[in-house]
Design a protein around this motif. Structure first.
Motif, PDB file in Angstrom:
ATOM      1  N   ASN A 245      37.159  49.764  38.693  1.00 52.07           N
ATOM      2  CA  ASN A 245      35.448  49.766  38.340  1.00 52.07           C
ATOM      3  C   ASN A 245      34.994  48.701  38.462  1.00 52.07           C
ATOM      4  O   ASN A 245      33.863  48.156  37.677  1.00 52.07           O
ATOM      5  CB  ASN A 245      36.159  50.096  36.872  1.00 52.07           C
ATOM      6  CG  ASN A 245      36.755  51.122  35.847  1.00 52.07           C
ATOM      7  OD1 ASN A 245      35.901  52.353  36.897  1.00 52.07           O
ATOM      8  ND2 ASN A 245      37.800  51.457  35.894  1.00 52.07           N
ATOM      9  N   ALA A 246      36.117  47.481  39.545  1.00 52.65           N
ATOM     10  CA  ALA A 246      34.599  46.890  39.673  1.00 52.65           C
ATOM     11  C   ALA A 246      35.270  45.858  40.786  1.00 52.65           C
ATOM     12  O   ALA A 246      36.154  46.017  41.873  1.00 52.65           O
ATOM     13  CB  ALA A 246      35.127  45.008  38.425  1.00 52.65           C
ATOM     14  N   PRO A 247      34.123  45.154  41.431  1.00 58.36           N
ATOM     15  CA  PRO A 247      34.497  44.295  43.004  1.00 58.36           C
ATOM     16  C   PRO A 247      35.462  43.700  42.843  1.00 58.36           C
ATOM     17  O   PRO A 247      35.892  43.152  42.030  1.00 58.36           O
ATOM     18  CB  PRO A 247      33.493  43.347  43.439  1.00 58.36           C
ATOM     19  CG  PRO A 247      32.122  44.417  42.445  1.00 58.36           C
ATOM     20  CD  PRO A 247      32.391  44.534  40.884  1.00 58.36           C
ATOM     21  N   ILE A 248      36.674  43.733  43.765  1.00 62.60           N
ATOM     22  CA  ILE A 248      37.883  42.878  44.100  1.00 62.60           C
ATOM     23  C   ILE A 248      37.752  41.345  44.452  1.00 62.60           C
ATOM     24  O   ILE A 248      38.147  40.784  43.522  1.00 62.60           O
ATOM     25  CB  ILE A 248      38.404  43.182  45.079  1.00 62.60           C
ATOM     26  CG1 ILE A 248      40.080  43.233  44.987  1.00 62.60           C
ATOM     27  CG2 ILE A 248      38.481  42.690  46.663  1.00 62.60           C
ATOM     28  CD1 ILE A 248      40.661  43.865  43.579  1.00 62.60           C
ATOM     29  N   SER A 249      36.439  40.914  44.671  1.00 60.04           N
ATOM     30  CA  SER A 249      36.253  39.610  45.069  1.00 60.04           C
ATOM     31  C   SER A 249      35.704  39.036  43.297  1.00 60.04           C
ATOM     32  O   SER A 249      35.649  38.229  43.055  1.00 60.04           O
ATOM     33  CB  SER A 249      34.622  39.511  45.598  1.00 60.04           C
ATOM     34  OG  SER A 249      34.003  40.605  45.146  1.00 60.04           O
ATOM     35  N   LEU A 250      34.743  40.169  41.870  1.00 61.71           N
ATOM     36  CA  LEU A 250      34.817  39.935  41.421  1.00 61.71           C
ATOM     37  C   LEU A 250      36.251  39.421  39.973  1.00 61.71           C
ATOM     38  O   LEU A 250      36.013  37.992  39.678  1.00 61.71           O
ATOM     39  CB  LEU A 250      33.465  40.451  40.305  1.00 61.71           C
ATOM     40  CG  LEU A 250      33.165  40.520  39.255  1.00 61.71           C
ATOM     41  CD1 LEU A 250      32.634  39.106  39.064  1.00 61.71           C
ATOM     42  CD2 LEU A 250      31.883  41.544  38.517  1.00 61.71           C
ATOM     43  N   VAL A 251      36.779  41.061  40.608  1.00 62.23           N
ATOM     44  CA  VAL A 251      38.046  40.611  39.897  1.00 62.23           C
ATOM     45  C   VAL A 251      38.811  39.038  39.849  1.00 62.23           C
ATOM     46  O   VAL A 251      39.551  38.632  38.950  1.00 62.23           O
ATOM     47  CB  VAL A 251      39.035  41.498  39.996  1.00 62.23           C
ATOM     48  CG1 VAL A 251      40.567  42.018  38.782  1.00 62.23           C
ATOM     49  CG2 VAL A 251      38.582  42.779  39.724  1.00 62.23           C
ATOM     50  N   ALA A 252      38.996  38.715  41.206  1.00 61.01           N
ATOM     51  CA  ALA A 252      39.813  37.455  41.775  1.00 61.01           C
ATOM     52  C   ALA A 252      39.170  36.310  41.107  1.00 61.01           C
ATOM     53  O   ALA A 252      40.371  34.990  41.576  1.00 61.01           O
ATOM     54  CB  ALA A 252      40.028  38.333  43.010  1.00 61.01           C
ATOM     55  N   THR A 253      38.199  36.251  40.799  1.00 61.43           N
ATOM     56  CA  THR A 253      38.252  35.294  40.125  1.00 61.43           C
ATOM     57  C   THR A 253      38.401  34.845  38.815  1.00 61.43           C
ATOM     58  O   THR A 253      38.489  33.041  38.430  1.00 61.43           O
ATOM     59  CB  THR A 253      36.177  35.238  39.848  1.00 61.43           C
ATOM     60  OG1 THR A 253      36.715  36.208  38.456  1.00 61.43           O
ATOM     61  CG2 THR A 253      35.727  35.806  40.973  1.00 61.43           C
ATOM     62  N   TYR A 254      39.864  35.651  38.985  1.00 62.14           N
ATOM     63  CA  TYR A 254      39.940  34.982  37.415  1.00 62.14           C
ATOM     64  C   TYR A 254      40.774  33.866  37.267  1.00 62.14           C
ATOM     65  O   TYR A 254      41.604  32.707  36.875  1.00 62.14           O
ATOM     66  CB  TYR A 254      41.193  36.095  37.136  1.00 62.14           C
ATOM     67  CG  TYR A 254      42.346  36.371  38.129  1.00 62.14           C
ATOM     68  CD1 TYR A 254      43.483  35.449  37.987  1.00 62.14           C
ATOM     69  CD2 TYR A 254      42.545  36.896  38.770  1.00 62.14           C
ATOM     70  CE1 TYR A 254      44.804  35.306  38.584  1.00 62.14           C
ATOM     71  CE2 TYR A 254      43.216  36.645  39.475  1.00 62.14           C
ATOM     72  CZ  TYR A 254      44.416  36.652  39.546  1.00 62.14           C
ATOM     73  OH  TYR A 254      45.943  36.489  40.458  1.00 62.14           O
ATOM     74  N   ALA A 255      41.208  33.563  38.630  1.00 60.52           N
ATOM     75  CA  ALA A 255      42.214  32.362  39.638  1.00 60.52           C
ATOM     76  C   ALA A 255      41.609  31.243  39.192  1.00 60.52           C
ATOM     77  O   ALA A 255      42.091  29.777  38.855  1.00 60.52           O
ATOM     78  CB  ALA A 255      42.741  32.668  41.501  1.00 60.52           C
ATOM     79  N   TYR A 256      40.272  31.414  39.240  1.00 60.68           N
ATOM     80  CA  TYR A 256      39.445  29.820  38.844  1.00 60.68           C
ATOM     81  C   TYR A 256      38.914  29.876  37.044  1.00 60.68           C
ATOM     82  O   TYR A 256      38.938  28.720  36.852  1.00 60.68           O
ATOM     83  CB  TYR A 256      38.013  30.415  39.269  1.00 60.68           C
ATOM     84  CG  TYR A 256      38.163  30.619  40.981  1.00 60.68           C
ATOM     85  CD1 TYR A 256      38.470  29.307  41.575  1.00 60.68           C
ATOM     86  CD2 TYR A 256      38.456  31.648  42.090  1.00 60.68           C
ATOM     87  CE1 TYR A 256      38.998  29.205  43.289  1.00 60.68           C
ATOM     88  CE2 TYR A 256      38.389  31.494  43.428  1.00 60.68           C
ATOM     89  CZ  TYR A 256      38.855  30.671  43.660  1.00 60.68           C
ATOM     90  OH  TYR A 256      39.023  30.487  45.363  1.00 60.68           O
ATOM     91  N   VAL A 257      38.484  30.715  36.965  1.00 64.41           N
ATOM     92  CA  VAL A 257      38.423  31.010  34.613  1.00 64.41           C
ATOM     93  C   VAL A 257      39.718  30.674  34.194  1.00 64.41           C
ATOM     94  O   VAL A 257      39.174  29.903  33.016  1.00 64.41           O
ATOM     95  CB  VAL A 257      37.971  31.927  35.032  1.00 64.41           C
ATOM     96  CG1 VAL A 257      37.392  31.227  33.292  1.00 64.41           C
ATOM     97  CG2 VAL A 257      36.282  32.008  35.763  1.00 64.41           C
ATOM     98  N   ASN A 258      40.753  30.868  34.556  1.00 65.52           N
ATOM     99  CA  ASN A 258      41.846  30.855  34.003  1.00 65.52           C
ATOM    100  C   ASN A 258      42.545  29.526  33.230  1.00 65.52           C
ATOM    101  O   ASN A 258      42.814  28.479  32.818  1.00 65.52           O
ATOM    102  CB  ASN A 258      42.822  31.776  33.998  1.00 65.52           C
ATOM    103  CG  ASN A 258      42.886  32.613  34.026  1.00 65.52           C
ATOM    104  OD1 ASN A 258      41.705  33.138  33.541  1.00 65.52           O
ATOM    105  ND2 ASN A 258      43.564  34.031  34.978  1.00 65.52           N
ATOM    106  N   PRO A 259      42.402  28.247  34.471  1.00 61.98           N
ATOM    107  CA  PRO A 259      42.403  26.880  34.538  1.00 61.98           C
ATOM    108  C   PRO A 259      41.689  26.168  33.189  1.00 61.98           C
ATOM    109  O   PRO A 259      42.058  25.363  32.361  1.00 61.98           O
ATOM    110  CB  PRO A 259      42.283  26.172  35.778  1.00 61.98           C
ATOM    111  CG  PRO A 259      43.106  27.604  36.716  1.00 61.98           C
ATOM    112  CD  PRO A 259      42.212  28.788  36.246  1.00 61.98           C
ATOM    113  N   VAL A 260      40.429  26.621  33.360  1.00 61.21           N
ATOM    114  CA  VAL A 260      39.573  26.207  32.190  1.00 61.21           C
ATOM    115  C   VAL A 260      39.672  26.295  30.887  1.00 61.21           C
ATOM    116  O   VAL A 260      39.989  25.844  29.827  1.00 61.21           O
ATOM    117  CB  VAL A 260      37.465  26.743  32.538  1.00 61.21           C
ATOM    118  CG1 VAL A 260      37.023  25.555  31.566  1.00 61.21           C
ATOM    119  CG2 VAL A 260      37.730  26.339  34.340  1.00 61.21           C
ATOM    120  N   VAL A 261      40.330  27.976  30.559  1.00 60.03           N
ATOM    121  CA  VAL A 261      40.146  28.378  28.985  1.00 60.03           C
ATOM    122  C   VAL A 261      41.418  27.573  29.491  1.00 60.03           C
ATOM    123  O   VAL A 261      41.528  27.129  27.764  1.00 60.03           O
ATOM    124  CB  VAL A 261      40.515  29.982  29.910  1.00 60.03           C
ATOM    125  CG1 VAL A 261      41.856  30.392  28.610  1.00 60.03           C
ATOM    126  CG2 VAL A 261      39.185  30.541  30.195  1.00 60.03           C
TER     127      VAL A 261
END
Length: 343
Positions: A245-261
């Motif tokens: 249901n979402a662009p794969i490129s948008l989903v893949a951003t978890y790899a960059y946000v997770n470290p911040v979290v």
């Protein structure tokens, strides 16, 4: 206005699910650190993935019946092999390392996985867009800046172990798109979790780990339950829905946000140090995320007679940008498999 309402609802659902993936998988680093306070690291991972695999398999069995688990020997061995790379080696080494380095530093080092995947994509001539590559490099520059601060109180051995874990995740993710795998993502994850969990049990026992139930604290049990139910099941369910249901490129951003979290939670819960360098590095990572999103989510609309690869996974109610994004099946599979390592 009537047509815009479903679009707004779809967009809200996408960002809600993405928020779950961001927060839940960013928090698994904290969960692992608390679990290994009183449970041997590899045995804690074994319990986590065996229980999660059995639960996920039971849900699939109840919803789809035994036919969902029909697979060839090659597909079973492929999923089992990926599970060993992602979970036994990748997650197992991460749990071991978190006994010696902070959760934030561990998460930041794991962010090297996308760089390895981009290198592998170049090798097979699947070259990303220039700005996508720039986003990856910018994000990793932020990771480097954060690591310089985080490494002050970290063990060199722990850092090396996490980097090896990252390499194992990248290899498993890359191979998953090139070997036979079960067609059902949940079935594949069930096999991966069970194989990875059994591998962790054997490896942990073989290296001398022993579980003393009387020594396990309530805090560690709560963390383990959280990792099973929320980290492995809720997070992966949200992620699997996003794939359709979402662009794969948008989903893949978890790899960059997770470290911040992970850095934020480590500071709040475990009192890990947060400096101006950490804040600056986190902002640089978010700039990398913005570059990736703004570049890759502009998917090319298929021409007459074309269908987007992976379109069989996209629901009819999916946002237009999700249905129209033309993404190689390999890229979709790599993101899916890499995310299972996180969850």
């Amino acid at each position: 206005m009537t047509q815009n309402a479903p679009d707004r609802r779809a967009t809200l659902l996408v960002w809600s699910a993405l928020g779950i993936v961001y927060v839940v998988w960013g928090s698994t680093y904290l969960g692992i650190a608390v679990a290994v306070e009183s449970i041997p690291p590899m045995l804690s991972g074994a319990m986590r993935f065996v229980v999660a695999g059995l639960l996920l398999g039971g849900i699939v069995l109840a919803r789809s019946g035994p036919q969902a688990f029909r697979m060839t020997r090659r597909q079973f061995l492929g999923a089992a092999g990926v599970g060993l790379l992602l979970l036994t080696l990748g997650n197992g080494m991460l749990a071991v390392a978190e006994q010696y380095i902070s959760t934030g530093l561990a998460a930041l080092l794991v962010a090297s996985v996308p760089l390895w995947l981009v290198v592998f994509r170049f090798v097979v001539r699947d070259r990303p867009k220039t700005l996508t590559l720039a986003g990856v490099l910018v994000g990793l520059a932020g990771v480097a800046a954060l690591s310089l601060t985080g490494a002050q109180g970290g063990s060199a051995a722990g850092i090396v172990v996490v980097l090896l874990a990252s390499l194992s995740w990248a290899v498993g993710s890359f191979l998953s798109s090139r070997i036979a795998m079960p067609s059902n993502a949940f079935v594949a994850s069930t096999v991966e979790m069970l194989a990875g969990g059994v591998g962790l049990a054997l490896l942990g026992s073989g290296t001398g780990e022993r579980l003393d139930l009387s020594a396990v604290t309530g805090r560690s049990w709560v963390a383990l339950v959280y990792l099973v139910l929320v980290g492995s099941l809720v997070g992966f369910t949200a992620f699997s829905w996003l794939l359709g249901n979402a662009p794969i490129s948008l989903v893949a951003t978890y790899a960059y946000v997770n470290p911040v979290v992970a850095v934020v939670l480590g500071a709040l819960v475990l009192s890990e140090q947060v400096t101006l360098q950490i804040v600056a590095g986190g902002l640089v990572i978010l700039v990398g995320v913005a570059l990736v999103i703004s570049t890759e989510r502009r998917g090319r609309r298929p021409g007459p007679g074309e269908t987007s690869p992976g379109s069989d996974e996209t629901s009819e109610e999916a946002p237009d940008e999700a249905r129209n994004e033309k993404v190689p099946d390999e890229a979709r599979s790599v993101v899916r498999e890499g995310a299972r390592a996180e969850g």
